[in-house]
Scaffold this motif. Structure first.
Motif, PDB file in Angstrom:
ATOM      1  N   ASP A 237     -10.847  -6.880 -54.567  1.00  0.00           N
ATOM      2  CA  ASP A 237     -10.435  -7.555 -55.797  1.00  0.00           C
ATOM      3  C   ASP A 237      -8.958  -7.956 -55.702  1.00  0.00           C
ATOM      4  O   ASP A 237      -8.288  -7.700 -54.701  1.00  0.00           O
ATOM      5  CB  ASP A 237     -10.717  -6.695 -57.042  1.00  0.00           C
ATOM      6  N   HIS A 238      -8.455  -8.592 -56.750  1.00  0.00           N
ATOM      7  CA  HIS A 238      -7.110  -9.164 -56.669  1.00  0.00           C
ATOM      8  C   HIS A 238      -6.021  -8.101 -56.616  1.00  0.00           C
ATOM      9  O   HIS A 238      -4.883  -8.380 -56.240  1.00  0.00           O
ATOM     10  CB  HIS A 238      -6.863 -10.094 -57.863  1.00  0.00           C
TER      11      HIS A 238
ATOM     12  N   PHE B 196     -12.573  -4.651 -60.331  1.00  0.00           N
ATOM     13  CA  PHE B 196     -13.825  -3.897 -60.214  1.00  0.00           C
ATOM     14  C   PHE B 196     -13.648  -2.524 -60.842  1.00  0.00           C
ATOM     15  O   PHE B 196     -12.670  -1.829 -60.575  1.00  0.00           O
ATOM     16  CB  PHE B 196     -14.203  -3.781 -58.742  1.00  0.00           C
ATOM     17  N   SER B 197     -14.629  -2.107 -61.664  1.00  0.00           N
ATOM     18  CA  SER B 197     -14.509  -0.828 -62.384  1.00  0.00           C
ATOM     19  C   SER B 197     -15.151   0.342 -61.647  1.00  0.00           C
ATOM     20  O   SER B 197     -14.930   1.496 -61.998  1.00  0.00           O
ATOM     21  CB  SER B 197     -15.150  -0.948 -63.769  1.00  0.00           C
ATOM     22  N   GLY B 198     -15.983   0.065 -60.634  1.00  0.00           N
ATOM     23  CA  GLY B 198     -16.520   1.164 -59.829  1.00  0.00           C
ATOM     24  C   GLY B 198     -17.917   1.620 -60.184  1.00  0.00           C
ATOM     25  O   GLY B 198     -18.344   2.684 -59.750  1.00  0.00           O
ATOM     26  N   MET B 199     -18.675   0.847 -60.963  1.00  0.00           N
ATOM     27  CA  MET B 199     -20.023   1.232 -61.364  1.00  0.00           C
ATOM     28  C   MET B 199     -21.061   0.443 -60.562  1.00  0.00           C
ATOM     29  O   MET B 199     -20.952  -0.770 -60.407  1.00  0.00           O
ATOM     30  CB  MET B 199     -20.229   0.979 -62.855  1.00  0.00           C
ATOM     31  N   TYR B 200     -22.065   1.175 -60.047  1.00  0.00           N
ATOM     32  CA  TYR B 200     -23.122   0.566 -59.237  1.00  0.00           C
ATOM     33  C   TYR B 200     -24.481   0.777 -59.877  1.00  0.00           C
ATOM     34  O   TYR B 200     -24.677   1.677 -60.706  1.00  0.00           O
ATOM     35  CB  TYR B 200     -23.136   1.167 -57.830  1.00  0.00           C
ATOM     36  N   GLU B 201     -25.414  -0.037 -59.433  1.00  0.00           N
ATOM     37  CA  GLU B 201     -26.798   0.081 -59.875  1.00  0.00           C
ATOM     38  C   GLU B 201     -27.696   0.275 -58.660  1.00  0.00           C
ATOM     39  O   GLU B 201     -27.602  -0.483 -57.695  1.00  0.00           O
ATOM     40  CB  GLU B 201     -27.218  -1.183 -60.638  1.00  0.00           C
ATOM     41  N   GLN B 202     -28.525   1.319 -58.701  1.00  0.00           N
ATOM     42  CA  GLN B 202     -29.521   1.494 -57.643  1.00  0.00           C
ATOM     43  C   GLN B 202     -30.792   0.766 -58.057  1.00  0.00           C
ATOM     44  O   GLN B 202     -31.354   1.017 -59.132  1.00  0.00           O
ATOM     45  CB  GLN B 202     -29.833   2.974 -57.418  1.00  0.00           C
TER      46      GLN B 202
END
Length: 456
Positions: free
Chosen positions: A384-385, A424-430
């Motif tokens: 990210d920036h 980016f906030s750090g949350m992922y989706e499986q």
């Protein structure tokens, strides 16, 4: 302290090889304290000119670093005393270090190589030096003396790896003694003067756990990648420049077993493997006569005759793509590489383009079938920036249907996980899909571990 002599007798000391190379106690420049020490340009230049007027460069070139440190320290002390130059011991130590960096190092930017926070050093001409810290660029106050100074450093870097940089060969890739990768381009191709770009080499091997702690992926994703490396999935890491592809490649390679023979192929060695059975190969550019080039494709062909268990290619970007896929399809499972691309799907498209470009008798359908058969996993990196590097997606290559490569995402960044500024906030989706690599995990008796990690 050093048996000081009048200045007129000092030159004889350094012109005599016996004086240069005789027994010498190891002496090191005094390390200055944390406060910033500056020396006037006039005093520095005066000492420098007198010093280089006294020494015999051919003798100095054959001395060890320890011997040279002692001689430079002695010379600076005697010059300062004889000429009555107002410099204290800390300032003399600083000049000694600068002279040593000029003779054996990379000039004023040598100090940046020792800064663990710096990942990239970018020299844009003699008076403009940028560094990257924590993913962000910042300008430093370091400068070379003039254009000849920075060009001399560039030529010394090239010569250290048996290469040359001049008007007939104005671009060169090289490697420093510590493994850092260097690119040099000089006029007339560069308008701003000599340009030196250094990507520093990490002396310690990065782990997936360390990347988790930095927010680059989740613990579940790291556990899956652990399994993926252990069950010999063929992995392609994609992303833009500086996204962290090589860092992730190094982290994944830590899961390779000690009993495996690994061959690495790179333009400039960056992959840092700690396993006991590693063969590192490096390409060679063509010489001034236009011959002698050894490409990644040449090395890959040779590597296939070296009985490798795994082959790791630093970056695939040309005709070696064909040999890489052939290796993955002929028993060298667990191989890895990186590629520049904007997404996992783009990475597959780029591999297809490279194959069709360099294998003109191939049909598109055959190429896609070969890609789908060879590759198991595409891990896409992003930045990210703010300079934060992270995994954007982990995608499985499933097969080919209707002349289209079929993929399925296992982990992706959650929707809405970017602020308006692109942070980016750090949350992922499986994704709720059963991993296609389950059959391969069964061969290595890791099926239950895979399903446990994927929560099936």
């Amino acid at each position: 302290m050093f048996g000081r002599k009048p200045l007129e007798t000092v030159s004889g000391l350094y012109e005599d090889p016996d004086e240069w190379q005789g027994p010498e106690k190891e002496q090191k420049p005094v390390q200055a304290s944390q406060e910033k020490i500056t020396v006037s340009v006039a005093n520095t230049e005066r000492v420098r000119q007198l010093f280089f007027a006294l020494i015999n460069s051919s003798i100095a070139a054959n001395m060890s670093k320890e011997q040279l440190v002692g001689k430079i320290t002695q010379a600076v002390t005697e010059i300062v005393d004889s000429e009555k130059i107002p410099l204290n011991w800390k300032e003399q130590s600083l000049i000694t270090q600068e002279l040593l960096n000029d003779m054996m190092g990379i000039g004023p930017i040598e100090v940046l190589l020792k800064d663990d926070e710096v990942t990239d050093i970018l020299v844009n001409g003699f008076d403009c030096v940028f560094v990257e810290r924590a993913g962000l660029l910042e300008k430093t106050d370091l400068k070379f003396r003039d254009n000849d100074h920075v060009l001399g450093v560039a030529r010394r870097i090239a010569a250290s790896v048996g290469r040359r940089v001049d008007e007939s060969s104005p671009m060169v890739d090289a490697r420093l003694e510590d493994g850092s990768r260097v690119n040099i381009i000089i006029p007339p191709l560069s308008v701003q003067g000599t340009i030196i770009s250094i990507r520093k080499f990490s002396q310690s091997q990065t782990t997936l756990s360390a990347l988790v702690s930095k927010g680059g992926l989740t613990a579940q994703m790291a556990a899956f990648l652990d399994v993926a490396a252990a069950i010999h999935l063929n992995i392609l890491i994609s992303g833009g420049t500086g996204a962290g592809k090589t860092t992730l490649l190094n982290a994944l390679s830590s899961k390779i077993g000690d009993g495996e023979r690994v061959v690495t192929i790179e333009d400039a060695a960056e992959i840092n493997l700690l396993q006991p059975h590693v063969i590192s190969l490096e390409t060679r550019p063509e010489n001034i006569e236009g011959g002698g080039e050894v490409s990644q494709r040449d090395l890959l062909r040779n590597a296939l005759r070296m009985r490798p268990d795994r082959i790791i290619i630093g970056e695939v970007r040309g005709s070696e793509a064909h040999e890489m896929l052939q290796a993955m399809n002929t028993g060298h499972d667990g191989s890895m590489s990186t590629i520049h691309a904007n997404s996992a799907r783009d990475a597959l498209t780029r591999i297809e383009y490279l194959l069709l470009t360099h294998q003109q008798n191939f049909q598109s359908s055959a190429v896609r079938s070969q890609i789908a058969s060879a590759l198991d996993l595409v891990v896409h990196m992003a930045r990210d920036h703010r300079g934060h590097r992270y995994i954007q997606s982990i995608t499985e290559v499933v097969g080919v249907e209707g002349n289209v490569i079929v993929t399925q995402d296992l982990f992706v960044v959650k929707e809405g996980q970017y602020s308006e500024r692109g942070v980016f906030s750090g949350m992922y989706e499986q994704k709720n899909v059963r991993p296609h690599c389950e059959e391969k995990a069964r061969r290595y008796d890791m099926e239950q571990e895979l399903l446990r990690v994927m929560k099936w």
